[in-house]
Design an enzyme around this catalytic site. Structure first.
Site, PDB file in Angstrom:
ATOM      1  N   GLY A 110       0.799  -1.218   0.000  1.00 47.87           N
ATOM      2  CA  GLY A 110       0.000   0.000   0.000  1.00 47.87           C
ATOM      3  C   GLY A 110       0.827   1.260   0.000  1.00 47.87           C
ATOM      4  N   CYS A 111       1.948   1.230   0.718  1.00 54.34           N
ATOM      5  CA  CYS A 111       2.812   2.413   0.795  1.00 54.34           C
ATOM      6  C   CYS A 111       3.477   2.698  -0.546  1.00 54.34           C
ATOM      7  CB  CYS A 111       3.867   2.218   1.887  1.00 54.34           C
ATOM      8  SG  CYS A 111       3.142   2.028   3.532  1.00 54.34           S
ATOM      9  N   THR A 112       3.822   1.637  -1.255  1.00 60.01           N
ATOM     10  CA  THR A 112       4.395   1.801  -2.595  1.00 60.01           C
ATOM     11  C   THR A 112       3.347   2.373  -3.541  1.00 60.01           C
ATOM     12  OG1 THR A 112       5.915  -0.050  -2.246  1.00 60.01           O
ATOM     13  CG2 THR A 112       5.485   0.600  -4.522  1.00 60.01           C
TER      14      THR A 112
END
Length: 216
Positions: A110-112
């Protein structure tokens, strides 16, 4: 005359087989609690190939919130190191809108996805005159590799010990095991105009921040 009844321990145990012996749960191996098809729902976590839940970097994540930044407030100042090891202060950006987004960790799904969404809309943020700053507990070296791999054009700051996260009062998720994903939009005076929290739809942070920036 009173009489006594004597039973051996074996006899007593045999009388109550279902209540005196309970199966013990062994935790020697990870318990598969998610299937591969549901991996994308937990965007801040990393998963092993066996589809077992694995939280290697922040399995002991605990944050004691010492303050909470609210809309209309001026958040605590900070000075942190960026992906190049340079010291960056929030005060440096005063006079222009700033998007400060806290995220769980580099290289997680998700952070990517969120970082790449900020990258893809970066020209829109520049057009609005805004700066984008991402903050996580990762080291400057980790940020450098993350930014290089995905060609991220904005600043990533290393919040060692989650000091700024605590001072800003960023909430955690999954019973305190997962650092929260929260975005703040500050106006030219450094006043918070938006606080947006959404752990499982990371791309929506970009849409919401652009909306508020266009109204400033």
């Amino acid at each position: 005359m009173a009489s006594s009844l004597s039973l051996s321990s074996h006899t007593v145990a045999s009388l109550f087989p279902s209540h005196t012996s309970k199966p013990q749960l062994s935790l020697s191996k990870p318990i598969p609690i998610l299937t591969k098809s549901s991996q994308s729902q937990f965007h801040g976590l990393k998963f092993s190939h066996s589809s077992s839940l694995s939280i290697p970097r922040f399995s002991t994540f605990k944050t004691s919130i010492s303050a909470k930044v609210n809309k209309g407030a001026v958040p605590p100042a900070f000075t942190l190191k960026d992906q190049d090891g340079k010291t960056v202060s929030l005060s440096k950006f005063k006079g222009k809108p700033v998007v400060v987004y806290f995220y769980p960790a580099d290289e997680t799904p998700g952070c990517t996805k969120q970082a790449c969404a900020f990258r893809d809309s970066y020209e829109k943020f520049k057009k609005a005159g805004a700066e984008v700053i991402g903050i996580s507990v990762d080291s400057a070296e980790s940020h450098k590799n993350f930014a290089k791999k995905y060609r991220l054009p904005f600043t990533l700051l290393s919040d060692e010990g989650n000091k700024v996260r605590k001072e800003w009062g960023v909430p955690s998720d999954l019973f305190g095991t997962l650092p929260g994903r929260q975005t703040y939009v500050l106006d030219k005076k450094g006043v918070v105009q938006l606080i947006y929290n959404n752990q499982f739809q990371p791309e929506k942070h970009i849409d919401e921040t652009l909306k508020i920036l266009q109204s400033l």
